[in-house]
Design a protein around this motif. Structure first.
Motif, PDB file in Angstrom:
ATOM      1  N   PRO A 318       5.638  -7.072  -0.243  1.00 33.35           N
ATOM      2  CA  PRO A 318       6.166  -6.024  -1.112  1.00 33.35           C
ATOM      3  C   PRO A 318       5.343  -4.746  -0.993  1.00 33.35           C
ATOM      4  O   PRO A 318       4.112  -4.785  -0.957  1.00 33.35           O
ATOM      5  CB  PRO A 318       6.052  -6.636  -2.517  1.00 33.35           C
ATOM      6  N   GLY A 319       6.041  -3.606  -0.915  1.00 34.16           N
ATOM      7  CA  GLY A 319       5.364  -2.325  -0.754  1.00 34.16           C
ATOM      8  C   GLY A 319       4.703  -1.870  -2.039  1.00 34.16           C
ATOM      9  O   GLY A 319       5.072  -2.271  -3.141  1.00 34.16           O
ATOM     10  N   LYS A 320       3.712  -1.028  -1.870  1.00 35.90           N
ATOM     11  CA  LYS A 320       2.970  -0.483  -3.002  1.00 35.90           C
ATOM     12  C   LYS A 320       3.716   0.697  -3.594  1.00 35.90           C
ATOM     13  O   LYS A 320       4.235   1.550  -2.885  1.00 35.90           O
ATOM     14  CB  LYS A 320       1.591  -0.050  -2.516  1.00 35.90           C
ATOM     15  N   LYS A 321       3.774   0.731  -4.919  1.00 34.54           N
ATOM     16  CA  LYS A 321       4.342   1.891  -5.592  1.00 34.54           C
ATOM     17  C   LYS A 321       3.425   3.084  -5.392  1.00 34.54           C
ATOM     18  O   LYS A 321       2.195   2.951  -5.435  1.00 34.54           O
ATOM     19  CB  LYS A 321       4.500   1.630  -7.088  1.00 34.54           C
ATOM     20  N   ARG A 322       4.027   4.254  -5.155  1.00 30.98           N
ATOM     21  CA  ARG A 322       3.229   5.454  -4.925  1.00 30.98           C
ATOM     22  C   ARG A 322       3.639   6.543  -5.903  1.00 30.98           C
ATOM     23  O   ARG A 322       4.732   6.527  -6.448  1.00 30.98           O
ATOM     24  CB  ARG A 322       3.399   5.949  -3.487  1.00 30.98           C
ATOM     25  N   LYS A 323       2.751   7.496  -6.072  1.00 30.16           N
ATOM     26  CA  LYS A 323       3.005   8.593  -7.002  1.00 30.16           C
ATOM     27  C   LYS A 323       2.875   9.920  -6.269  1.00 30.16           C
ATOM     28  O   LYS A 323       1.868  10.188  -5.613  1.00 30.16           O
ATOM     29  CB  LYS A 323       1.990   8.521  -8.151  1.00 30.16           C
ATOM     30  N   LEU A 324       3.904  10.737  -6.367  1.00 28.37           N
ATOM     31  CA  LEU A 324       3.894  12.075  -5.775  1.00 28.37           C
ATOM     32  C   LEU A 324       3.723  13.112  -6.864  1.00 28.37           C
ATOM     33  O   LEU A 324       4.449  13.109  -7.854  1.00 28.37           O
ATOM     34  CB  LEU A 324       5.204  12.339  -5.016  1.00 28.37           C
ATOM     35  N   ILE A 395       0.140  12.689  -2.674  1.00 25.82           N
ATOM     36  CA  ILE A 395       0.620  11.312  -2.812  1.00 25.82           C
ATOM     37  C   ILE A 395      -0.579  10.412  -3.067  1.00 25.82           C
ATOM     38  O   ILE A 395      -1.495  10.329  -2.244  1.00 25.82           O
ATOM     39  CB  ILE A 395       1.389  10.843  -1.563  1.00 25.82           C
ATOM     40  N   ASP A 396      -0.574   9.773  -4.231  1.00 30.26           N
ATOM     41  CA  ASP A 396      -1.679   8.894  -4.641  1.00 30.26           C
ATOM     42  C   ASP A 396      -3.028   9.584  -4.478  1.00 30.26           C
ATOM     43  O   ASP A 396      -3.994   9.003  -3.969  1.00 30.26           O
ATOM     44  CB  ASP A 396      -1.647   7.584  -3.836  1.00 30.26           C
ATOM     45  N   GLY A 397      -3.092  10.833  -4.897  1.00 34.50           N
ATOM     46  CA  GLY A 397      -4.355  11.559  -4.869  1.00 34.50           C
ATOM     47  C   GLY A 397      -4.701  12.197  -3.536  1.00 34.50           C
ATOM     48  O   GLY A 397      -5.703  12.910  -3.435  1.00 34.50           O
TER      49      GLY A 397
END
Length: 628
Positions: A318-324, A395-397
C-alpha cells in the motif's frame, strides 16, 4: 480605463533607463548568430499598473530588464498570450493531470525510483533524460480498480444521505408541515469537488457534500400555493410565503434541524447555508488522506480524500499518503529554491554548472522592479497584495517546484517554473498552470479587475511553445494595434506566415468565436498531448512549464536604435510631456529642453522619440525616463 491598484501607492513612480535594441542568440530556434532582436529597457522601479499596461503592449520582464520583441526583425516572432480565467474549462487531458496528482497523494500511483530503473536495463528512458519513471500496467489497472471502488463507495454513501433527506421530507408531509397530496422532488446529494471545498466559519470542519433540494421543494410549494384558495389562506393568516416556510432558506433550515436529530451520520454535521443543506466533516478526518494545502497567508485551507483501498500484491505494498502544500511568498532569495533551480537547469536543460550561478539566478528570477502594493479591503487588492511572488509546491516537507509569477491588477502573469526532475511524472508544469488559473478565479472576489492568466509569449514557429494554446479559449495580442484576437482565428494565419498583423483579421471573430464547441485547431493541440501523456504516466515533455527562455550571456547588450528609424518618427512625435528624470528631479521635457545645447538636444530627442515610440505616448508621459 486603467484599474488603479491603491491610492496609497500613488506617489511611487516607474523609473526606466537606457532604451535600446537588444540582440542575442535565440533560445528557441537555436540559429547561429544573434538573430533574436528586441527593444529593451532597464527598470529601477515599475508600478504594477504601469507593468500591466506594458504587458498589454507586448512587453515582458527578465529580472529588472524589460524587453519587447521587434516582430519584423526577430527570427521568432513572439505573441503575448492570455486566457480569461472565468471562461476556462479544463480538457480531459488537463483533468488527468489533476487525477494523477491526487492518485500520487493518495498513494495509489505506482512510481519506480531512479535506482530501480538503473537496475532494470529493459526500462525505457524518455528523450535521453537521465531520470525517468515507470508505472507497470498491472499496477495501473490495480490503481484504477482501487479508485473505481472508492467512487462506488462514495456514490452509495451519497444515495444514503439522499434517502435520509427524503425520509425527513416524508415526515414533514405526514405531520402537515408540508402540504399533503403533492409530488415533492426526490433529494440528490452531490460531492463537493476538492477545488471548491471550503473551511466552515468555525474553521474546524470541511464541506464534503451538499444538496439543493430545498430550492426544488420551495419552488414546488410555491406553485401549489399559487392557487387562489391557498393564497387567500396565506393572506388571512397575516404571513408572507417566506414566513410560512416557502423560501429555500427556511426549508433548508427545517431539513438540517431534523437531520441532525437522527443518529450520527458517519461523524458528519449538517447545517443549512443560503438554502443549501451542507454536510461537514471534521478537518482532522479530511486531512488524514492525500492532502492538498494552499497557503498564501498565515491562514491555511486544505482538502483531501481518505482511501481505504489496499493493494493485495506483495510486490506493490500500500502506498504512503502524501501531503501537498502550495505556499505563496514575496520574491526573495531562498537557498533551497536556488539549489532546486540549479538541479533543474543542469538536468532538464543541460546547462553547464558554471553557467547556473547564484548571481544569474538572482538577476533572472529574484530581482524585480515591481513596487509591492499591500492588501486592502476596498475590493481592489487581493490578500497577498500585488507584486512579484514565488509559489512553492511542497510534498511532505520537500520543495518539488517553484513558480515565479507576477500578480497585477488585471492578471496573474506566469514567468517561469522549475521543478525537481525526480517528479517529472507529475507534469508539474501543467499542474501549476491549472493551479494558477484557479487562483485567478478565486481571487476575483477580492479584486474585481483580476481576470486574466498571462502565459508569456506564444511562438507559433516553435513546437515546444504550442502547448500554451491548449488552455482554451486563449487570445493572442496583435503586435501593431494591441487588440486581442482569439487563437483559433490567429492559428491559420500563423500557419502561413511567422509575423501577422492579427487585428487585420479580427473581424472574423463575429462569425467564429461564438462556436459552442472547441475549434478543431485546439483539439489538435490536445490530441498531441494525448499522444505523449498516455505512456503509462511517463513525463510528457521537459518543456511543458510556462517558460520564457531568456539569455543571461554577457553579449546581450543594448545597442542604440539606428537613426534611420528616425526622421519621420522624430518629426511626428510630441515630446512636450515626456517625463524625464535628471539628478533627482522629475521634469516634463518642455521644462528641460533649454538646458541642453543643440547637439545634446538632438541626441536626447532621438533617444526620447525612440522611447516614446516603443512604450507608447501615455506611458512615456507617466513613467520617468532617467538620464542619470
Amino acid at each position: 480605463m486603467r484599474n488603479e491598484a491603491s491610492s496609497s501607492n500613488s506617489r511611487e513612480e516607474s523609473v526606466v533607463v537606457d532604451c535600446g535594441r537588444r540582440r542575442s542568440s535565440c533560445g528557441y530556434c537555436k540559429s547561429s548568430g544573434r538573430t533574436s532582436v528586441s527593444h529593451g529597457l532597464w527598470a529601477h522601479s515599475i508600478t504594477v499598473n504601469d507593468y500591466q499596461d506594458l504587458l498589454d503592449c507586448g512587453w515582458r520582464r527578465s529580472g529588472c530588464f524589460l524587453y519587447k520583441p521587434e516582430m519584423e526583425r526577430t527570427c521568432c516572432p513572439s505573441y503575448t498570450i492570455r486566457l480569461k480565467a472565468s471562461d476556462f474549462g479544463p480538457s480531459k487531458e488537463q483533468l488527468r493531470v489533476y487525477g494523477r496528482m491526487q492518485r500520487f497523494l493518495d498513494g495509489t500511483l505506482e512510481v519506480r525510483k531512479p535506482s530501480e530503473l538503473a537496475e532494470n536495463p529493459n526500462t525505457s528512458t524518455h528523450r535521453g533524460s537521465s531520470v525517468c519513471h515507470a508505472v507497470s500496467s498491472s499496477a495501473a489497472n490495480e490503481s484504477f480498480a482501487c479508485v473505481k471502488k472508492e467512487e462506488n463507495k462514495a456514490e452509495e454513501f451519497m444515495h444514503h444521505l439522499s434517502d435520509l433527506i427524503d425520509k425527513v421530507v416524508h415526515t414533514y408531509v405526514g405531520s402537515g408541515e408540508f402540504p399533503f397530496g403533492i409530488q415533492l422532488p426526490k433529494a440528490a446529494v452531490k460531492k463537493v469537488s476538492h477545488a471548491k471545498r471550503k473551511l466552515s466559519v468555525e474553521g474546524t470542519e470541511y464541506l464534503l457534500y451538499s444538496s439543493n433540494i430545498a430550492f426544488q421543494i420551495a419552488a414546488t410549494l410555491r406553485r401549489t400555493c399559487s392557487a387562489e384558495k391557498d393564497m387567500q389562506r396565506l393572506r388571512l393568516s397575516g404571513h408572507s410565503a417566506e414566513e410560512n416556510g416557502l423560501c429555500p432558506k427556511s426549508v433548508a433550515e427545517k431539513l438540517a434541524c431534523s437531520l441532525n436529530q437522527l443518529a450520527n451520520i458517519s461523524s458528519l454535521s449538517i447545517r443549512a447555508c443560503n438554502g443549501h443543506v451542507n454536510f461537514y466533516s471534521a478537518a482532522k478526518n479530511v486531512s488524514s488522506g492525500g492532502d492538498v494545502q494552499i497557503v498564501a497567508q498565515p491562514e491555511e485551507s486544505g482538502s483531501g480524500s481518505k482511501s481505504s483501498c489496499k493493494k493485495k500484491s506483495s510486490e506493490h505494498p500500500p502506498g504512503k499518503k502524501r501531503k501537498l502544500e502550495i505556499r505563496l511568498k514575496k520574491s526573495s532569495f531562498d537557498p533551497e529554491e536556488y539549489a532546486l533551480y540549479r538541479r533543474y537547469q543542469i538536468k532538464v536543460h543541460n546547462d553547464t554548472p558554471d553557467r547556473v550561478t547564484e548571481s544569474s539566478y538572482r538577476r533572472f528570477l529574484v530581482d524585480t522592479p515591481l513596487l509591492f502594493v499591500s492588501p486592502s479591503a476596498d475590493g481592489m487588492v487581493p490578500p497577498c497584495g500585488f507584486g512579484s511572488f514565488h509559489q512553492q509546491y511542497i510534498i511532505d516537507g520537500k520543495l518539488v517546484a517553484v513558480g515565479v509569477i507576477d500578480i497585477l491588477p488585471g492578471c496573474l502573469s506566469s514567468k517561469y517554473l522549475f521543478w525537481d526532475p525526480d517528479y517529472a511524472f507529475l507534469s508539474l508544469g501543467k499542474y501549476s498552470a491549472l493551479q494558477e488559473i484557479g487562483w485567478v478565479k478565486e481571487n476575483q472576489a477580492y479584486s474585481a479587475g483580476l481576470q486574466y492568466y498571462y502565459m508569456g509569449y506564444y511562438i507559433h514557429s516553435c513546437s515546444k511553445m504550442r502547448y500554451k494554446a491548449a488552455y482554451y479559449p486563449s487570445e493572442l495580442l496583435c503586435p501593431l494595434r494591441y487588440r486581442w484576437v482569439p487563437f483559433h482565428i490567429a492559428r491559420p494565419l500563423l500557419d502561413k506566415k511567422k509575423y501577422v498583423i492579427l487585428s487585420d483579421f479580427a473581424s472574423l471573430q463575429d462569425g467564429e468565436s461564438t462556436q459552442s464547441c472547441i475549434p478543431e485547431s485546439v483539439m489538435e493541440l490536445q490530441r498531441d498531448d494525448i499522444g505523449l501523456e498516455d505512456s503509462n504516466d511517463v513525463p510528457i515533455d521537459d518543456d511543458e512549464e510556462m517558460i520564457d527562455i531568456e539569455s543571461e550571456s554577457s553579449d546581450d547588450e543594448l545597442d542604440p536604435e539606428p537613426s534611420g528609424l528616425g526622421s519621420t518618427a522624430i518629426e511626428d512625435g510630441n515630446l512636450t510631456n515626456v517625463l524625464v528624470g535628471l539628478r533627482g528631479s522629475r521634469l516634463r521635457y518642455k521644462d528641460l529642453q533649454q538646458a541642453f545645447g543643440p547637439t545634446e538636444r538632438n541626441y536626447l530627442e532621438m533617444q526620447l522619440h525612440n522611447y516614446q515610440r516603443v512604450v507608447g505616448l501615455e506611458l512615456s508621459e507617466r513613467m520617468v525616463y532617467s538620464l542619470g
